[in-house]
Design a protein around this motif. Sequence first.
Motif, PDB file in Angstrom:
ATOM      1  N   PHE A 161      10.991   1.966  -3.226  1.00 40.23           N
ATOM      2  CA  PHE A 161       9.862   2.725  -3.763  1.00 40.23           C
ATOM      3  C   PHE A 161       9.025   1.785  -4.633  1.00 40.23           C
ATOM      4  CE2 PHE A 161       7.841   5.640  -6.807  1.00 40.23           C
ATOM      5  CZ  PHE A 161       7.252   6.535  -5.923  1.00 40.23           C
ATOM      6  N   PRO A 162       7.694   1.973  -4.661  1.00 41.13           N
ATOM      7  CA  PRO A 162       6.845   1.067  -5.437  1.00 41.13           C
ATOM      8  C   PRO A 162       7.357   0.848  -6.856  1.00 41.13           C
ATOM      9  CG  PRO A 162       5.480   2.542  -4.159  1.00 41.13           C
ATOM     10  CD  PRO A 162       6.895   2.988  -3.947  1.00 41.13           C
ATOM     11  N   TYR A 166       1.021   5.927  -2.655  1.00 40.00           N
ATOM     12  CA  TYR A 166       0.295   5.047  -1.728  1.00 40.00           C
ATOM     13  C   TYR A 166      -0.469   3.959  -2.482  1.00 40.00           C
ATOM     14  CZ  TYR A 166      -3.003   3.492   1.848  1.00 40.00           C
ATOM     15  OH  TYR A 166      -3.736   2.723   2.715  1.00 40.00           O
ATOM     16  N   SER A 167      -1.080   4.339  -3.606  1.00 38.93           N
ATOM     17  CA  SER A 167      -1.920   3.396  -4.355  1.00 38.93           C
ATOM     18  C   SER A 167      -1.219   2.793  -5.569  1.00 38.93           C
ATOM     19  CB  SER A 167      -3.213   4.088  -4.793  1.00 38.93           C
ATOM     20  OG  SER A 167      -2.928   5.246  -5.562  1.00 38.93           O
ATOM     21  N   MET A 168       0.097   3.028  -5.683  1.00 41.32           N
ATOM     22  CA  MET A 168       0.827   2.460  -6.806  1.00 41.32           C
ATOM     23  C   MET A 168       0.916   0.937  -6.696  1.00 41.32           C
ATOM     24  SD  MET A 168       4.070   4.987  -7.549  1.00 41.32           S
ATOM     25  CE  MET A 168       3.858   6.560  -8.359  1.00 41.32           C
ATOM     26  N   GLU A 169       0.965   0.284  -7.833  1.00 43.17           N
ATOM     27  CA  GLU A 169       1.118  -1.171  -7.872  1.00 43.17           C
ATOM     28  C   GLU A 169       2.563  -1.558  -7.533  1.00 43.17           C
ATOM     29  OE1 GLU A 169      -0.126  -2.424 -11.711  1.00 43.17           O
ATOM     30  OE2 GLU A 169      -2.261  -2.021 -11.342  1.00 43.17           O
ATOM     31  N   GLN A 225       4.057  -2.732  -4.699  1.00 44.79           N
ATOM     32  CA  GLN A 225       4.680  -2.275  -3.453  1.00 44.79           C
ATOM     33  C   GLN A 225       5.769  -3.278  -3.067  1.00 44.79           C
ATOM     34  OE1 GLN A 225       3.907   0.547  -1.608  1.00 44.79           O
ATOM     35  NE2 GLN A 225       2.367   1.215  -3.105  1.00 44.79           N
ATOM     36  N   VAL A 226       6.895  -2.775  -2.620  1.00 49.94           N
ATOM     37  CA  VAL A 226       8.061  -3.629  -2.299  1.00 49.94           C
ATOM     38  C   VAL A 226       7.940  -4.118  -0.856  1.00 49.94           C
ATOM     39  CG1 VAL A 226      10.581  -3.702  -2.140  1.00 49.94           C
ATOM     40  CG2 VAL A 226       9.465  -2.339  -3.940  1.00 49.94           C
ATOM     41  N   ASP A 227       8.198  -5.409  -0.647  1.00 50.33           N
ATOM     42  CA  ASP A 227       8.039  -5.956   0.705  1.00 50.33           C
ATOM     43  C   ASP A 227       9.187  -5.527   1.618  1.00 50.33           C
ATOM     44  OD1 ASP A 227      10.222  -8.104   0.942  1.00 50.33           O
ATOM     45  OD2 ASP A 227       9.211  -8.743  -0.903  1.00 50.33           O
ATOM     46  N   GLY A 228       8.941  -5.634   2.918  1.00 51.87           N
ATOM     47  CA  GLY A 228       9.889  -5.159   3.922  1.00 51.87           C
ATOM     48  C   GLY A 228      11.229  -5.847   3.888  1.00 51.87           C
TER      49      GLY A 228
END
Length: 434
Positions: free
Chosen positions: A303-304, A340-343, A345-348
């Motif tokens: 989660f972000p 969606y717009s949270m800072e 974001q965790v990479d795959g």
Amino acid sequence: MKVAFSTLGCRVNTYESEAMAEKFVREGYEIVDFSEKADVYVINTCSVTNMGDKKSRQIIGKARRLNEEAIIAAVGCYSQIAPDEVSAIEGVDVVLGTRNKGDIVYYVNKARDEQKQQIQVAEVLKNKEFEDLSIADYQDKTRAFLKIQDGCNRFCAYCLIPYTRGAVCSKDFNKVMQEIKDLASHGFKEIILSGIHTASYGVDLEEKVSVVDILEAIENIDGIERVRIGSIDPTFFTEDVVKRIVCLKKLCPQFHLSLQSGCDATLKRMNRRYSSKKYEEIVNLLRDKIKDVSITTDVIVGFPGETDEEFNETYEFLKRIKLTKTHIFKYSQRTGTKAYSMENQVDGTAKDKRSKILIELNKVNEENFIKSYIGKTLDVLFEEKYSKEENYYVGYTKNYIRVIAKADCDISSKILNVKIENAQGEIAKGTLEI
């Protein structure tokens, strides 16, 4: 005329697909497997994750390849949230949202007669009426899903469901009870009360009723021997609720309590309305008051803003409380949600790594739970023949352990005593006790 269904997603979708299938049967259609050539293909879509959207598109493509002349209807959550996107997919003839499934046959026939695409997607956020998709002609099955509620008012930061299903709306209590009696008369022994946010059942009704009232009423219905609750908010289980349900003989001691994270900072960003401490207290309360209780859950990784330290909190939490089974999901970025717009974001790559770690932990917890019943005798409701071994049948205990046992005759739909002898992975093997 032949119609085939493909259903993605939750138990509510499963119930609604069966209700739609019945409407086609009443119009003279024959239900066939989705792999067969049909005149109509209905894809009941899911949009919880990007993968749900992708699978929906893939199945639509499969249907078109099976029969280029068929009418293809895409219904449900993906159609609700992205009707323009769905209607643009080559071959889609009918697009219905989540509140128009009762009119499926009408729109399929209209699309065929007019040779024109039909789109009917209601504004669900303004719709608070329960769409009654009851089932009258039940097939010969052991367990039945019963949709009692739709919609959600929680607006978790990662979730599209309130936008695809709308506000909470509940099925009339008397209608619920009548449908349960109908299920009993058709020979069903077990029912599963399902909804989008099942714990909210009754909050919108004039009559003050709750899920517990339904459970208590089922105790007096002959024929129904088991009842389960679908996924339910953990905060549903207050001390008062637990006091009422502990004496219920038909309620199965198996509950799916969505956790999503064992880290309080992550839970707060998710807009979940409990702490990890509160969740653990609820788990301990259930374990203390209900014998042989099994508790399963969902967890989102990546989660972000989830740091390695936050993920480790979740890992240690799950390691400590040892739930029966954990379903692990990698966070999926969904347009229209707060996350969606949270800072950050965790990479795959990090999501993949964290998912694998929790999957391995789950394997250990699940196998240990099943092994704890070796040597014990449990009631098993057998459902069907177990295809992997001759003369073996498969079923479930009240706390949802999957069990296989050998039998000389068909024991489907029977509840029998089984002594558990061994366990491997997700399944236990036992011997019938006559």
